[in-house]
Design a protein around this motif. Structure first.
Motif, PDB file in Angstrom:
ATOM      1  N   ALA A  30     -17.821  -1.530-116.475  1.00 40.43           N
ATOM      2  CA  ALA A  30     -18.554  -1.494-115.211  1.00 40.43           C
ATOM      3  C   ALA A  30     -18.158  -0.308-114.348  1.00 40.43           C
ATOM      4  O   ALA A  30     -18.650  -0.174-113.220  1.00 40.43           O
ATOM      5  CB  ALA A  30     -18.335  -2.798-114.442  1.00 40.43           C
ATOM      6  N   LEU A  54     -18.278  -2.807-107.065  1.00 37.91           N
ATOM      7  CA  LEU A  54     -18.854  -3.920-107.813  1.00 37.91           C
ATOM      8  C   LEU A  54     -19.167  -5.071-106.862  1.00 37.91           C
ATOM      9  O   LEU A  54     -18.520  -5.235-105.836  1.00 37.91           O
ATOM     10  CB  LEU A  54     -17.875  -4.406-108.893  1.00 37.91           C
ATOM     11  CG  LEU A  54     -17.487  -3.386-109.966  1.00 37.91           C
ATOM     12  CD1 LEU A  54     -16.491  -4.004-110.942  1.00 37.91           C
ATOM     13  CD2 LEU A  54     -18.710  -2.865-110.703  1.00 37.91           C
ATOM     14  N   ASP A  59     -22.994  -0.162-107.895  1.00 34.86           N
ATOM     15  CA  ASP A  59     -22.824   0.523-109.170  1.00 34.86           C
ATOM     16  C   ASP A  59     -24.134   0.684-109.919  1.00 34.86           C
ATOM     17  O   ASP A  59     -24.266   1.558-110.782  1.00 34.86           O
ATOM     18  CB  ASP A  59     -21.825  -0.232-110.049  1.00 34.86           C
ATOM     19  CG  ASP A  59     -22.256  -1.666-110.323  1.00 34.86           C
ATOM     20  OD1 ASP A  59     -22.736  -2.332-109.378  1.00 34.86           O
ATOM     21  OD2 ASP A  59     -22.128  -2.118-111.481  1.00 34.86           O
TER      22      ASP A  59
END
Length: 444
Positions: A30, A54, A59
């Motif tokens: 991620a 996040l 993102d």
């Protein structure tokens, strides 16, 4: 001037390097730095900027507020974020071209740094060398890139600059321009909106002309006061309306999130450390505590605002001018003291008032010490709790910070209203020679 700006640039570099210790390769799928969770508290390099890479679709480069919402238990979904709309836009801009949290932090720092430099420039123009407290002080190292505070601080200082220095324009015109800036600040982090009331009162009573006795009767500018209020409200509506129309649920979620936020161990407030222990450990004690705080906190904050405005009016009756900067600072102290959340980076909101107003440097040093106990100690405290180590020492450090700040905020609340301004701010040079003990004539 140049040395102040260079000092500010160096301080910003230190601030970025401090936070960047948490943001480095390798990254997970991620784009999260794998070291973040392991060192963010122990090394005191945590930042909300990196954390929020996040969980808010930052993102994924989703433009905020147009989608998403909030669940009944306060979890944001989709493109909703917890900040007012202009801060959300800064978050989105910082993520452009970023594929991991390190680049996001770097981009955000590059976006935010010019506002700190501009603030330093305005403060040195207003208050001279005292601006070094902003430019080279520990809070800028600790918090410059902790959250998105620098643009909102800049708008508040710019509003003071407009009123104090652009004297070729009428007070009403300066007041309206400043109100627009405060409205923009409200759309960044809310708190500059509280300064509209003292600004409105300042425009209402007017300011003396050069060489004029400030106690001389001046007519109230009622239209000017309404213009200031209208400019601030109109700015807030104009900025927020497109977001509310395009994605009401996502826009409304930011407000709901703050309403649902509780006074817990992460909020560093007197409510958690002072009031919570009085409710004991019964099963329903937590909910009862939160219910009390949800009522008492806003009521007392509003009472503090009213008291600051009234004290400012008393000073106006004494010497013929309304100390809108001091009253604004006092209102901010009341908010910081009594709001259920007192995040460490809020110190950046207060520093300009410590620069602009003649406050003893010993008290300022004491506040910075208490602030460092929070800004550093609270993360070490969380680290001790999470690692199973004894947290007693760090809890004592945190409590020193909480109660040290609280005590000095009370002192600053009253001191700000009566303090003189550093440097040639607004009417200071015109009134110092005329300050008298007897009240000015009533004008009702």
């Amino acid at each position: 001037m140049l040395w102040t700006l260079l000092a500010c640039a160096f301080t910003l570099l230190l601030g970025y390097l401090n936070k960047a210790r948490c943001a480095a390769a390798p990254f997970d799928g991620a784009g999260r730095s794998t070291i973040f969770d392991s060192v963010k508290d122990s090394d005191v390099c945590y930042s909300d900027i990196q954390f929020l890479w996040l969980g808010r679709d930052i993102d994924l480069h989703v433009f905020p507020y147009l989608s998403g919402g909030i669940t009944p238990d306060g979890v944001l979904t989709g493109g909703a974020v917890e900040y007012p709309v202009l801060s959300g836009v800064f978050m989105w801009l910082g993520a452009l071209g970023a594929g991991d949290d390190a680049v996001f932090l770097r981009n955000s720092a590059l976006l935010l740094a010019p506002f700190a430099l501009l603030t330093a420039y305005l403060l040195v123009r207003l208050a001279g060398r005292a601006a070094l407290l902003w430019a080279a002080g520990p809070p800028l190292v600790l918090y410059a890139f902790h959250n998105w505070e620098l643009p909102v601080v800049c708008t508040a200082v710019a509003a003071v600059y407009v009123v104090a220095t652009m004297t070729r324009y009428s007070l009403r015109t300066r007041g309206v321009i400043a109100a627009v800036l405060l409205g923009i600040g409200f759309c960044l982090k809310l708190y500059p909106g509280i300064f509209v009331l003292p600004l409105l009162l300042y425009v209402l009573v007017g300011e003396p002309a050069p060489g004029e006795n400030p106690r001389a009767a001046r007519p109230f500018d009622v239209r000017g006061a309404f213009a200031v209020a209208g400019a601030a409200i109109g700015t807030v509506v104009a900025v927020n309306l497109p977001f509310a129309l395009a994605g009401y649920e996502g826009w409304r979620a930011s407000i709901t999130f703050q309403q649902l936020r509780q006074a817990d161990i992460t909020t560093n407030s007197i409510w958690y450390w002072g009031l919570r222990p009085l409710f004991g450990t019964a099963a329903d004690s937590e909910s009862t505590f939160q219910d009390v705080v949800s009522v008492a906190s806003p009521v007392l904050v509003l009472a503090a605002f009213a008291l600051a405005a009234w004290l400012g009016w008393r000073r106006y009756l004494l010497n013929g001018w309304y100390p809108w900067i001091g009253v604004s600072g006092a209102m901010l102290c009341g908010f910081l003291l009594l709001h259920k959340v007192h995040s460490p980076q809020y110190t950046l909101w207060l520093i300009p008032f410590l620069v602009l107003l003649e406050v003893p440097w010993g008290l300022i040093a004491g506040y910075l010490l208490a602030d460092a106990a929070i800004g550093i100690g609270v993360f070490r405290y969380f680290y001790a709790l999470g690692s199973g180590r004894s947290a007693q020492v760090m809890e004592n450090v945190v409590q020193f910070g909480v109660w040290g700040r609280a005590a000095l905020l009370v002192v600053f609340f009253f001191m700000f209203v009566w303090a003189k301004e550093r440097g040639p701010l607004g009417v200071r040079g015109r009134v110092e020679a005329f300050e008298l003990r007897e009240p000015a004539p009533a004008r009702f």
